[in-house]
Scaffold this motif. Structure first.
Motif, PDB file in Angstrom:
ATOM      1  N   GLU A 566      -2.041 111.573  26.679  1.00 28.53           N
ATOM      2  CA  GLU A 566      -1.562 112.939  26.830  1.00 28.53           C
ATOM      3  C   GLU A 566      -0.064 113.047  26.559  1.00 28.53           C
ATOM      4  O   GLU A 566       0.457 114.139  26.362  1.00 28.53           O
ATOM      5  N   MET A 567       0.620 111.911  26.565  1.00 29.50           N
ATOM      6  CA  MET A 567       2.050 111.915  26.267  1.00 29.50           C
ATOM      7  C   MET A 567       2.306 111.993  24.767  1.00 29.50           C
ATOM      8  O   MET A 567       3.439 112.200  24.335  1.00 29.50           O
ATOM      9  N   GLY A 568       1.257 111.789  23.989  1.00 30.27           N
ATOM     10  CA  GLY A 568       1.363 111.924  22.542  1.00 30.27           C
ATOM     11  C   GLY A 568       2.354 110.957  21.926  1.00 30.27           C
ATOM     12  O   GLY A 568       2.461 109.795  22.339  1.00 30.27           O
ATOM     13  N   VAL A 569       3.103 111.453  20.907  1.00 29.52           N
ATOM     14  CA  VAL A 569       4.016 110.583  20.153  1.00 29.52           C
ATOM     15  C   VAL A 569       5.109 110.020  21.042  1.00 29.52           C
ATOM     16  O   VAL A 569       5.723 109.003  20.709  1.00 29.52           O
ATOM     17  N   ASP A 570       5.391 110.687  22.199  1.00 27.53           N
ATOM     18  CA  ASP A 570       6.410 110.158  23.106  1.00 27.53           C
ATOM     19  C   ASP A 570       6.038 108.765  23.595  1.00 27.53           C
ATOM     20  O   ASP A 570       6.912 107.953  23.917  1.00 27.53           O
ATOM     21  N   ALA A 571       4.733 108.477  23.653  1.00 23.15           N
ATOM     22  CA  ALA A 571       4.294 107.189  24.181  1.00 23.15           C
ATOM     23  C   ALA A 571       4.081 106.143  23.089  1.00 23.15           C
ATOM     24  O   ALA A 571       4.035 104.943  23.372  1.00 23.15           O
ATOM     25  N   THR A 572       3.973 106.580  21.837  1.00 23.54           N
ATOM     26  CA  THR A 572       3.592 105.665  20.757  1.00 23.54           C
ATOM     27  C   THR A 572       4.554 104.487  20.627  1.00 23.54           C
ATOM     28  O   THR A 572       4.137 103.324  20.574  1.00 23.54           O
ATOM     29  N   GLN A 573       5.840 104.780  20.568  1.00 19.92           N
ATOM     30  CA  GLN A 573       6.807 103.721  20.344  1.00 19.92           C
ATOM     31  C   GLN A 573       6.788 102.703  21.475  1.00 19.92           C
ATOM     32  O   GLN A 573       6.912 101.496  21.239  1.00 19.92           O
ATOM     33  N   ALA A 574       6.632 103.192  22.726  1.00 18.74           N
ATOM     34  CA  ALA A 574       6.590 102.278  23.860  1.00 18.74           C
ATOM     35  C   ALA A 574       5.358 101.380  23.784  1.00 18.74           C
ATOM     36  O   ALA A 574       5.427 100.178  24.089  1.00 18.74           O
ATOM     37  N   VAL A 575       4.240 101.939  23.365  1.00 16.67           N
ATOM     38  CA  VAL A 575       3.012 101.139  23.247  1.00 16.67           C
ATOM     39  C   VAL A 575       3.165 100.115  22.131  1.00 16.67           C
ATOM     40  O   VAL A 575       2.826  98.929  22.294  1.00 16.67           O
ATOM     41  N   VAL A 576       3.706 100.555  20.989  1.00 19.15           N
ATOM     42  CA  VAL A 576       3.932  99.626  19.868  1.00 19.15           C
ATOM     43  C   VAL A 576       4.845  98.487  20.302  1.00 19.15           C
ATOM     44  O   VAL A 576       4.604  97.314  19.998  1.00 19.15           O
ATOM     45  N   GLY A 577       5.899  98.836  21.036  1.00 15.33           N
ATOM     46  CA  GLY A 577       6.844  97.821  21.475  1.00 15.33           C
ATOM     47  C   GLY A 577       6.260  96.835  22.465  1.00 15.33           C
ATOM     48  O   GLY A 577       6.819  95.758  22.689  1.00 15.33           O
ATOM     49  N   SER A 578       5.149  97.211  23.086  1.00 15.72           N
ATOM     50  CA  SER A 578       4.529  96.325  24.081  1.00 15.72           C
ATOM     51  C   SER A 578       3.539  95.346  23.466  1.00 15.72           C
ATOM     52  O   SER A 578       3.055  94.429  24.147  1.00 15.72           O
ATOM     53  N   VAL A 579       3.210  95.541  22.179  1.00 15.57           N
ATOM     54  CA  VAL A 579       2.234  94.654  21.531  1.00 15.57           C
ATOM     55  C   VAL A 579       2.882  93.301  21.266  1.00 15.57           C
ATOM     56  O   VAL A 579       3.807  93.168  20.465  1.00 15.57           O
ATOM     57  N   ASP A 580       2.435  92.319  21.968  1.00  9.46           N
ATOM     58  CA  ASP A 580       2.960  90.955  21.856  1.00  9.46           C
ATOM     59  C   ASP A 580       1.774  90.019  22.052  1.00  9.46           C
ATOM     60  O   ASP A 580       1.103  90.060  23.089  1.00  9.46           O
ATOM     61  N   GLU A 581       1.535  89.173  21.065  1.00  7.65           N
ATOM     62  CA  GLU A 581       0.339  88.321  21.106  1.00  7.65           C
ATOM     63  C   GLU A 581       0.316  87.376  22.300  1.00  7.65           C
ATOM     64  O   GLU A 581      -0.725  86.809  22.637  1.00  7.65           O
ATOM     65  N   SER A 582       1.459  87.204  22.940  1.00  2.38           N
ATOM     66  CA  SER A 582       1.491  86.321  24.108  1.00  2.38           C
ATOM     67  C   SER A 582       0.981  87.022  25.373  1.00  2.38           C
ATOM     68  O   SER A 582       0.772  86.381  26.403  1.00  2.38           O
ATOM     69  N   GLU A 583       0.798  88.344  25.317  1.00  3.18           N
ATOM     70  CA  GLU A 583       0.317  89.088  26.481  1.00  3.18           C
ATOM     71  C   GLU A 583      -1.153  88.778  26.738  1.00  3.18           C
ATOM     72  O   GLU A 583      -1.874  88.331  25.836  1.00  3.18           O
ATOM     73  N   PRO A 584      -1.648  89.021  27.957  1.00  2.00           N
ATOM     74  CA  PRO A 584      -3.066  88.773  28.274  1.00  2.00           C
ATOM     75  C   PRO A 584      -3.979  89.568  27.345  1.00  2.00           C
ATOM     76  O   PRO A 584      -3.640  90.674  26.918  1.00  2.00           O
TER      77      PRO A 584
END
Length: 738
Positions: A566-584
């Motif tokens: 529901e946050m739309g594009v405001d959330a996209t960059q934060a989600v992209v920045g969280s993608v790290d293959e070392s995460e669970p």
């Protein structure tokens, strides 16, 4: 004649009886204190019975006799003796005898009965009542013959002292045994009356430490009623003057309380008027004002001062205002009110003129220095004159100018509003902002210029939103955040202010409150809390993503997965920045799911590494999302992942490449067909079938020889034959390319 000293012991028993009777009216006979008192009485009586077989108490001409003899002066003056004697008189008991054989149970029954009200039983069957109670060793009203000598003559009246009478008329000892005729004779002496009245007044004050007006007036009324009973007609006139002087010397609060005590009938109806005659006009007015205030206040709860009914207060006020002084005061009040009304109207008229001048200048886009301060003072003047309607109309006018089509007018009005708020008391500021919140929020959403006044008012609204959230009033704080969220898209200048408001609203403690309610729904306001987390995405998103990674509660994770999109594009960059293959793996899968809903076309490349992730569940979610958002990047991303993804996922990617008619995939698909895959036979056949169909869908004739060979029984690759489903798919694909 009784043994020497035996009277003292008998009187001691009477004193204990009186205490026991009083306590038995409050506590049951089994109470430890009662039992102890009865034991003490019983033991005292046993001492008497060591000398006499019977203790005889009798009443003669309102005197208590013990063993038929009058009491000594010292015993006669004991108040408990007088009280016990009054009990005998009230019950109509002329004598009571206690036999030495009585036991504790008889004694307890006797004491309980004496504590009752005689009128509840009647006196005709008094002896029968005592007999039925089971007290064989206690007899009443037996004939008593007392032989009197000249040394034992019983006087008809005791020697009364001023102190005895004062204690009686002030109700400190209302049961005192006094001879009314003797008191009336004494009351014929004016000096005695004056002395007793003054002493009574002092006694009332001394007996009540810091007495309230209500307590003091009640005591005085009781005393005056006692005097009223004993005084002759001519003495009542003098007594009224004396009482009026004492009362009129008191302060206005006391007198106003006193006048409500229904004193009209006292002392031949003179006292009220005598009091009014003695007080001066200034004190009279204070009394009238006090009573009027009491009536206004009492209308709300139905009680006057000290608990009198409101009607008694009204009656006192009516009586007061019907006197000559009251009529004169009423004329003065009417003249004063008329004068004050005219002066008030002139002041309000002048204030309105000044307000009109300020408003006209605002319409011209001019906000002169100090105009807001002047307007704030004028508003204070209107409120002080109790003209709230004009004050509210003035504020509404100011708010309306915030809607003007002219930017200069809006700027001038907003600057003036800031000055008004800055020069008003805190409560007034809150009333203005809260009372006109909707107009302010409408202005926030329509204003195009981020002036300094816009920034100041925005921060005030931010503070209000925080207070509302902290008080759990999410339904009231949401419109504020929604207004700033809506206004954020009107240029960089506006974005700077509105973003700051949303960011600074979401302090850690505010986020704690919103997150708690969103996750628990304790107050049934989950949706409201979630909406505000969306509005404050810049601060709340980090919290939500951290919880999405760390929470072990699947229900919480589902809530977050549904909220972040529901946050739309405001959330996209934060989600992209969280993608790290070392995460669970589960966090990466959820990030892939989120990007599939809010990601941009180019974010498909961010998902590419997840297509070859070690966990097949992550690969599947990444494939769904790439397929959903990939656009022009979809074919490239999927083709690059084809060789590295899990064999089980390859068939799905092949199908998508075919649907995309992605020409670069022709050779890789042929190579995949020829490669060894770690799949069960049935799934391997399915993959080969999908490759053939995908090549046909792509439409590149380069694949025709390859498909033609597969459709035959044998092939150039050394296979004797292919599965019929595969050959059929190859044949269909070849036909489409021919």
């Amino acid at each position: 004649m009784a043994a020497p000293g035996l009277q003292d012991k008998a009187v001691e028993a009477v004193v204990i009886m009186n205490t026991a009777i009083t306590n038995l009216r409050i506590y049951p006979p089994t109470n430890a204190m009662i039992m102890k008192t009865i034991d003490s009485l019983y033991n005292t009586l046993q001492i008497v019975f060591q000398h006499e077989d019977e203790l005889l108490l009798s009443e003669s001409e309102k005197n208590l006799l013990v063993f038929g003899e009058p009491l000594t002066q010292r015993n006669r003056e004991k108040p408990q003796v007088g009280i016990f004697l009054m009990l005998m008189i009230n019950w109509g008991i002329k004598s009571i005898s206690f036999n030495k054989n009585l036991d504790r149970s008889e004694l307890t029954l006797f004491l309980e009965l004496m504590g009752k009200k005689p009128e509840d039983y009647g006196r005709e069957g008094l002896e029968q009542l005592f007999s039925d109670a089971g007290m064989p060793n206690i007899r009443i009203n037996q004939k008593v013959y007392v032989e009197m000598g000249k040394d034992h003559e019983i006087v008809s009246a005791l020697e009364l002292t001023d102190e005895d009478i004062i204690r009686y008329i002030t109700a400190e000892n209302p049961d005192a045994v006094l001879d009314p005729e003797q008191i009336k004779q004494m009351a014929k002496d004016p000096e005695w009356v004056s002395r007793i009245f003054k002493s009574g007044m002092h006694h009332i004050v001394d007996e009540n430490a810091s007495p309230s007006d209500a307590v003091l007036s009640e005591s005085m009324i009781r005393m005056l009623r006692s005097f009223d009973k004993i005084s002759s007609l001519e003495e009542k006139d003098k007594l009224s003057e004396l009482a009026a002087k004492s009362i009129s010397d008191m302060d206005a609060d006391f007198i106003s309380t006193m006048l409500t005590k229904n004193m009209d009938d006292l002392l031949e109806h003179r006292l009220f008027d005598d009091v009014i005659d003695r007080i001066d006009h200034e004190k009279f007015e204070r009394i009238a004002v006090k009573l009027h205030q009491v009536i206004d206040a009492a209308d709300k709860n139905g009680k006057g001062p000290g608990g009198e009914s409101i009607e008694s207060v009204r009656e006192a006020y009516r009586h007061l205002m019907n006197t000559d002084k009251g009529v004169e005061l009423q004329h003065q009040i009417e003249e004063r009110q008329s004068r004050e009304k005219e002066e008030r109207e002139n002041r309000i008229r002048e204030i309105k003129k000044n307000i009109d001048d300020v408003m006209s200048r605002l319409d011209e886009g001019i906000s002169e220095e100090g105009a807001g301060e002047v307007l704030a003072r004028m508003l204070d003047g209107l409120y002080s004159e109790d003209d709230t309607d004009t004050a509210e109309m003035t504020i509404r006018q100011l708010m309306e100018k915030l809607k003007s089509d002219h930017a200069a007018t809006r700027a001038a009005a907003s600057k003036c509003l800031v000055d008004v708020l800055g020069n008003s008391a805190d409560q007034r500021q809150a009333e203005i902002v809260n009372g006109h919140l909707n107009q302010l929020l409408e202005w926030i959403q329509t204003e195009t210029r981020a002036t300094s006044a816009f920034a100041v008012i925005s921060m005030r609204l931010k503070n209000l939103a925080q207070r509302l959230i902290k008080n759990g009033r999410f339904e009231d704080s949401l419109p504020i955040l929604r207004a700033f969220h809506s206004a954020a898209g009107k240029g960089e200048e506006m974005l700077s202010v509105t973003s700051a408001v949303l960011r600074e609203t979401a302090t850690d403690d505010v986020l704690d409150i919103l997150m708690e309610e969103f996750l628990s729904d304790t107050k049934g306001k989950r949706n409201l809390a979630g909406r505000q987390l969306v509005m404050t995405a810049e601060r709340s998103l980090t919290r939500l993503l951290d919880l999405l990674r760390d929470s072990e509660n699947s229900a919480e994770r589902v809530l977050i997965l549904n909220l972040i999109p529901e946050m739309g594009v405001d959330a996209t960059q934060a989600v992209v920045g969280s993608v790290d293959e070392s995460e669970p793996w589960y966090f990466l899968r959820n990030l892939a799911r989120l990007l599939g809903r809010i990601g941009r076309e180019e974010d498909a490349k961010v998902l590419a590494p997840l297509l070859t992730h070690d966990d097949e569940r992550v690969q599947k979610e990444a494939l769904k999302s790439v397929n959903a958002i990939g656009g022009g990047f979809k074919g490239e991303v999927l083709l690059n992942a084809l060789s590295g993804c899990d064999d089980h996922l390859k068939a799905s990617i092949v199908t998508v490449l075919g649907s995309l008619k992605y020409g670069a995939a022709v050779k890789p698909l042929q190579e995949l067909f020829k490669s060894k895959v770690n799949l069960p036979d049935e799934m391997k056949v399915d993959l080969q079938e999908k490759i053939c169909l995908a090549l046909g869908a792509i439409g590149d004739k380069e694949a025709l020889p390859f498909l033609a060979e597969i459709s035959k029984q044998g092939g150039i690759f050394g296979f004797k034959s292919y599965n019929p489903k595969v050959r059929a798919a190859a044949a269909r694909a070849a036909d489409s390319l021919s």
